[in-house]
Design a protein around this motif. Structure first.
Motif, PDB file in Angstrom:
ATOM      1  N   UNK A   1       0.819  -1.208   0.000  1.00  0.00           N
ATOM      2  CA  UNK A   1       0.000   0.000   0.000  1.00  0.00           C
ATOM      3  C   UNK A   1       0.853   1.258   0.000  1.00  0.00           C
ATOM      4  N   UNK A   2       2.017   1.190   0.660  1.00  0.00           N
ATOM      5  CA  UNK A   2       2.894   2.369   0.669  1.00  0.00           C
ATOM      6  C   UNK A   2       3.462   2.639  -0.722  1.00  0.00           C
ATOM      7  N   UNK A   3       3.764   1.570  -1.501  1.00  0.00           N
ATOM      8  CA  UNK A   3       4.234   1.752  -2.869  1.00  0.00           C
ATOM      9  C   UNK A   3       3.150   2.354  -3.750  1.00  0.00           C
ATOM     10  N   UNK A   4       1.925   1.897  -3.571  1.00  0.00           N
ATOM     11  CA  UNK A   4       0.816   2.452  -4.344  1.00  0.00           C
ATOM     12  C   UNK A   4       0.618   3.920  -3.977  1.00  0.00           C
ATOM     13  N   UNK A   5       0.712   4.240  -2.693  1.00  0.00           N
ATOM     14  CA  UNK A   5       0.598   5.626  -2.255  1.00  0.00           C
ATOM     15  C   UNK A   5       1.715   6.493  -2.815  1.00  0.00           C
ATOM     16  N   UNK A   6       2.934   5.949  -2.850  1.00  0.00           N
ATOM     17  CA  UNK A   6       4.059   6.673  -3.420  1.00  0.00           C
ATOM     18  C   UNK A   6       3.843   6.916  -4.912  1.00  0.00           C
ATOM     19  N   UNK A   7       3.376   5.890  -5.609  1.00  0.00           N
ATOM     20  CA  UNK A   7       3.119   6.020  -7.045  1.00  0.00           C
ATOM     21  C   UNK A   7       2.048   7.076  -7.312  1.00  0.00           C
ATOM     22  N   UNK A   8       1.019   7.095  -6.491  1.00  0.00           N
ATOM     23  CA  UNK A   8      -0.042   8.096  -6.650  1.00  0.00           C
ATOM     24  C   UNK A   8       0.501   9.502  -6.404  1.00  0.00           C
TER      25      UNK A   8
END
Length: 174
Positions: free
Chosen positions: A2-9
């Motif tokens: 989820x942190x990677x997805x948040x970073x990507x966003x």
């Protein structure tokens, strides 16, 4: 995950706010860092072996005092120096290009602001603000990219100079 997805966003929002020019800043930054990592690896891991090989070849020579021997020594030092300086010009060029790419983003952002002013008038502050951010964010990104590369590239040049001087000092000429 989820942190990677948040970073990507976060990255996608940043690029959407700053405009497509940020892709070019990112590409220049990526290439610059790949080349700097390669140069660091060469100077710290590969060059010591090259230096040892050159010193071994010099010590194995029976003639180290003649004019010909000095020309061979100079050729080996020159070749090693060229290998130490390889791709440093590209790195310096990329460092110099990053702010210029950011300025390109400034120009495109300002064109967007003027286009908004021409079609909507000066009353729509929200549309003008998006153009202003599209003008300032690429400049900031280009400057940050250049600063990160400037520090590391100057350190790499200093390391290369010390390695070159160490090689010259290791090959005595009588």
């Amino acid at each position: 995950m989820n942190s990677l997805i948040g970073l990507w966003e976060s990255v996608r929002e940043f690029i959407a706010t700053g405009g497509d020019v940020l892709y070019f800043v990112a590409a220049a930054l990526f290439l610059m860092w790949v080349l700097m990592i390669e140069r660091y690896w060469y100077i710290t891991a590969v060059f010591p072996k090259v230096k040892k090989d050159i010193i071994t070849r010099w010590d194995a020579r029976s003639d180290t005092t003649s004019w010909y021997a000095h020309r061979i020594r100079e050729a080996w030092i020159s070749e090693a120096s060229d290998n130490l300086d390889a791709r440093m010009l590209i790195i310096r060029t990329l460092v110099a290009m990053c702010p210029l790419i950011g300025l390109l983003g400034t120009v495109t952002g300002m064109i967007s602001v003027f286009e908004t002013m021409a079609t909507q008038g000066t009353s729509n502050a929200r549309l003008m603000a998006s153009g202003i951010s599209m003008a300032t964010i690429p400049t900031m990104a280009g400057m940050v990219a250049a600063l990160s590369g400037l520090f590391i590239s100057s350190r790499l040049e200093a390391k290369a100079k010390l390695a070159r001087e160490g090689l010259v000092d290791s090959l005595p000429h009588h």
